[in-house]
Design a protein around this motif. Structure first.
Motif, PDB file in Angstrom:
ATOM      1  N   ASN A  15      19.235  35.706  33.650  1.00  0.00           N
ATOM      2  CA  ASN A  15      20.338  34.758  33.770  1.00  0.00           C
ATOM      3  C   ASN A  15      20.953  34.464  32.411  1.00  0.00           C
ATOM      4  OD1 ASN A  15      21.072  31.531  33.767  1.00  0.00           O
ATOM      5  ND2 ASN A  15      21.797  32.657  35.557  1.00  0.00           N
ATOM      6  N   GLU A  16      22.264  34.710  32.271  1.00  0.00           N
ATOM      7  CA  GLU A  16      22.934  34.582  30.975  1.00  0.00           C
ATOM      8  C   GLU A  16      23.019  33.136  30.514  1.00  0.00           C
ATOM      9  OE1 GLU A  16      27.632  34.457  31.966  1.00  0.00           O
ATOM     10  OE2 GLU A  16      26.661  36.367  32.359  1.00  0.00           O
ATOM     11  N   HIS A  17      22.999  32.183  31.443  1.00  0.00           N
ATOM     12  CA  HIS A  17      23.079  30.781  31.043  1.00  0.00           C
ATOM     13  C   HIS A  17      21.743  30.308  30.466  1.00  0.00           C
ATOM     14  CE1 HIS A  17      27.012  30.485  32.907  1.00  0.00           C
ATOM     15  NE2 HIS A  17      26.515  31.132  33.942  1.00  0.00           N
ATOM     16  N   LEU A  18      20.646  30.752  31.071  1.00  0.00           N
ATOM     17  CA  LEU A  18      19.343  30.435  30.503  1.00  0.00           C
ATOM     18  C   LEU A  18      19.169  31.102  29.149  1.00  0.00           C
ATOM     19  CD1 LEU A  18      16.969  30.618  33.592  1.00  0.00           C
ATOM     20  CD2 LEU A  18      17.215  28.678  32.047  1.00  0.00           C
ATOM     21  N   ALA A  19      19.808  32.258  28.960  1.00  0.00           N
ATOM     22  CA  ALA A  19      19.697  32.977  27.691  1.00  0.00           C
ATOM     23  C   ALA A  19      20.299  32.193  26.535  1.00  0.00           C
ATOM     24  CB  ALA A  19      20.366  34.350  27.803  1.00  0.00           C
ATOM     25  N   GLU A  20      21.143  31.199  26.842  1.00  0.00           N
ATOM     26  CA  GLU A  20      21.717  30.362  25.793  1.00  0.00           C
ATOM     27  C   GLU A  20      20.671  29.426  25.197  1.00  0.00           C
ATOM     28  OE1 GLU A  20      25.070  28.262  27.243  1.00  0.00           O
ATOM     29  OE2 GLU A  20      26.024  30.027  28.119  1.00  0.00           O
ATOM     30  N   LEU A  21      19.582  29.214  25.924  1.00  0.00           N
ATOM     31  CA  LEU A  21      18.541  28.292  25.469  1.00  0.00           C
ATOM     32  C   LEU A  21      17.481  29.044  24.674  1.00  0.00           C
ATOM     33  CD1 LEU A  21      18.146  26.409  28.855  1.00  0.00           C
ATOM     34  CD2 LEU A  21      19.391  25.602  26.840  1.00  0.00           C
ATOM     35  N   ASP A  22      16.809  28.326  23.795  1.00  0.00           N
ATOM     36  CA  ASP A  22      15.765  28.987  23.016  1.00  0.00           C
ATOM     37  C   ASP A  22      14.539  29.257  23.894  1.00  0.00           C
ATOM     38  OD1 ASP A  22      13.942  26.648  22.952  1.00  0.00           O
ATOM     39  OD2 ASP A  22      15.459  25.770  21.659  1.00  0.00           O
ATOM     40  N   PHE A  23      13.635  30.056  23.351  1.00  0.00           N
ATOM     41  CA  PHE A  23      12.483  30.516  24.127  1.00  0.00           C
ATOM     42  C   PHE A  23      11.644  29.352  24.638  1.00  0.00           C
ATOM     43  CE2 PHE A  23       8.052  31.888  24.431  1.00  0.00           C
ATOM     44  CZ  PHE A  23       8.158  32.989  25.244  1.00  0.00           C
ATOM     45  N   ALA A  24      11.399  28.356  23.760  1.00  0.00           N
ATOM     46  CA  ALA A  24      10.547  27.231  24.150  1.00  0.00           C
ATOM     47  C   ALA A  24      11.172  26.420  25.289  1.00  0.00           C
ATOM     48  CB  ALA A  24      10.284  26.333  22.948  1.00  0.00           C
ATOM     49  N   THR A  25      12.491  26.263  25.278  1.00  0.00           N
ATOM     50  CA  THR A  25      13.149  25.484  26.331  1.00  0.00           C
ATOM     51  C   THR A  25      13.067  26.205  27.666  1.00  0.00           C
ATOM     52  OG1 THR A  25      14.675  24.590  24.674  1.00  0.00           O
ATOM     53  CG2 THR A  25      15.292  24.315  26.983  1.00  0.00           C
ATOM     54  N   ARG A  26      13.207  27.519  27.644  1.00  0.00           N
ATOM     55  CA  ARG A  26      13.067  28.292  28.890  1.00  0.00           C
ATOM     56  C   ARG A  26      11.642  28.166  29.432  1.00  0.00           C
ATOM     57  NH1 ARG A  26      15.045  33.948  26.896  1.00  0.00           N
ATOM     58  NH2 ARG A  26      15.152  32.943  24.862  1.00  0.00           N
ATOM     59  N   LEU A  27      10.668  28.190  28.528  1.00  0.00           N
ATOM     60  CA  LEU A  27       9.270  28.054  28.954  1.00  0.00           C
ATOM     61  C   LEU A  27       9.017  26.650  29.499  1.00  0.00           C
ATOM     62  CD1 LEU A  27       6.531  29.465  29.132  1.00  0.00           C
ATOM     63  CD2 LEU A  27       6.039  28.663  26.812  1.00  0.00           C
ATOM     64  N   LEU A  28       9.648  25.655  28.889  1.00  0.00           N
ATOM     65  CA  LEU A  28       9.528  24.281  29.386  1.00  0.00           C
ATOM     66  C   LEU A  28      10.060  24.184  30.816  1.00  0.00           C
ATOM     67  CD1 LEU A  28       9.148  21.176  29.120  1.00  0.00           C
ATOM     68  CD2 LEU A  28      11.454  21.111  28.114  1.00  0.00           C
ATOM     69  N   PHE A  29      11.182  24.832  31.092  1.00  0.00           N
ATOM     70  CA  PHE A  29      11.779  24.789  32.423  1.00  0.00           C
ATOM     71  C   PHE A  29      10.800  25.316  33.468  1.00  0.00           C
ATOM     72  CE2 PHE A  29      15.339  26.470  35.336  1.00  0.00           C
ATOM     73  CZ  PHE A  29      15.381  25.272  36.033  1.00  0.00           C
TER      74      PHE A  29
END
Length: 269
Positions: A15-29
Motif C-alpha cells: 500500500n503506497e499510503h502506508l509506505a509514506e510512514l516510517d518502518f516503526a509506525t507501520r509496525l505499530l499499526f
C-alpha cells in the motif's frame, strides 16, 4: 488486556499510503490490531502501547499515532474521560472470534452519513460478528486499507515535486525537516499546484520582502501550518510589469525637439 491473534494480508505491504510512514509506525499499526478488542477499539495510552509493543526501542508512540490518524488508518477520539482509538473499517477486515469479550470502550461518536455515502460509518452493530474462527479468511478481509483511500489518486513523484518546491521557496533553511513534513502530505498534483500558487502570493507580501526576508518562516513551519490555505491579499504597490529602463528606446527619441534648423542643415538651440 491480553493480546489477540489477528489477520494480516499481502496488500498491507504494497500500500503506497502506508509506505509514506516510517518502518516503526507501520509496525505499530500491526501491533495495535493485537491490542484492539473485538470492535477494533483500544485505549489511547501511548505509554502502555510502548511497553506492550516497543519495550526495548526509543520511539515516539504519540507522534506515530498522530501520523496514522492523519492518513486515515485510525481515529483518536474522546468520550467523557475516556481517550480511545478506533481502527478504521475494522469489522470489514478482521473476524474476531465469536467468544471474544464485548468491548468495554465507548464507541466513536458517529457523524450522520450524507446522501451518496451509505458506508460513512465504520462501526458495525454489536453481536454481528461472523461465526468464523479468528484468523479465518473472508472475501472482505483481503487487505487492511481504509476504503477512503481506495481507489487512490494518480501517483505523483514526491521527490521531484519537493525539489521544485524547495527551489522556489525563498528561505533555504531546514531542508530535512521540510522533507519530513512533505512526506506526510496527502499530495496530489492539484494540491501541489495550489501550494505553488499560494507560495507566489506569499512571496510578494511585506512580511516576506522586508529586511532581506528574515521574517519568512522555515519551509517546514509553512507546510505544517497549511499556510497555502491562508487568504493573502496581493500588495497594492507591486506593478505587474517593470518600469521601462532609461537605457532603452534610443531609436525612438526625437533629438531635434526644442532646436532650430540652420540654413546649412545643422541645428542650434
Amino acid at each position: 488486556m491480553m493480546a489477540r491473534s489477528r489477520n494480516i494480508k499481502p496488500g498491507f505491504f504494497s500500500n503506497e499510503h502506508l509506505a509514506e510512514l516510517d518502518f516503526a509506525t507501520r509496525l505499530l499499526f500491526i501491533g495495535m490490531w493485537t491490542e484492539a478488542d473485538r470492535e477494533g477499539r483500544l485505549e489511547d495510552r501511548p505509554r502502555r502501547l510502548k511497553m506492550a509493543l516497543f519495550p526495548a526501542d526509543n520511539v515516539d508512540i504519540n507522534s506515530m499515532l498522530d501520523d496514522l490518524d492523519h492518513l486515515g488508518f485510525i481515529k483518536r477520539y474522546t468520550v467523557g474521560d475516556v481517550k480511545a482509538i478506533q481502527v478504521i473499517n475494522w469489522t470489514k477486515h478482521q473476524n474476531p472470534h465469536m467468544k471474544e469479550a464485548q468491548s468495554t470502550i465507548p464507541e466513536m461518536p458517529v457523524v450522520e452519513a450524507s446522501e451518496g455515502k451509505p458506508d460513512a460509518s465504520t462501526i458495525q452493530a454489536p453481536d454481528s460478528h461472523s461465526s468464523f474462527p479468528a484468523d479465518s479468511l473472508s472475501l472482505d478481509s483481503l487487505n487492511l486499507i481504509p476504503d477512503s483511500l481506495n481507489p487512490s489518486p494518480a501517483p505523483v513523484d514526491r521527490a521531484e515535486l519537493f525539489a521544485r518546491f524547495w527551489k522556489l521557496y525563498p528561505r533555504k533553511v531546514g531542508k530535512d525537516k521540510a522533507e519530513k513534513v512533505w512526506a506526510k502530505l496527502k499530495l496530489t498534483q492539484a494540491l501541489f499546484d495550489q501550494i505553488l500558487q499560494a507560495l507566489a502570493k506569499h512571496s510578494l507580501t511585506p512580511g516576506w520582502t522586508k529586511d532581506n526576508g528574515q521574517f519568512i518562516p522555515h519551509a517546514s513551519t509553512w507546510l505544517n501550518g497549511k499556510r497555502w490555505e491562508d487568504e493573502v491579499d496581493p500588495p497594492t504597490n507591486v506593478h505587474p510589469f517593470p518600469a521601462a529602463s532609461r537605457h532603452e528606446g534610443f531609436d525612438k527619441r526625437d533629438y531635434r525637439a526644442g532646436t532650430k534648423e540652420n540654413a546649412n542643415g545643422t541645428f542650434r538651440i
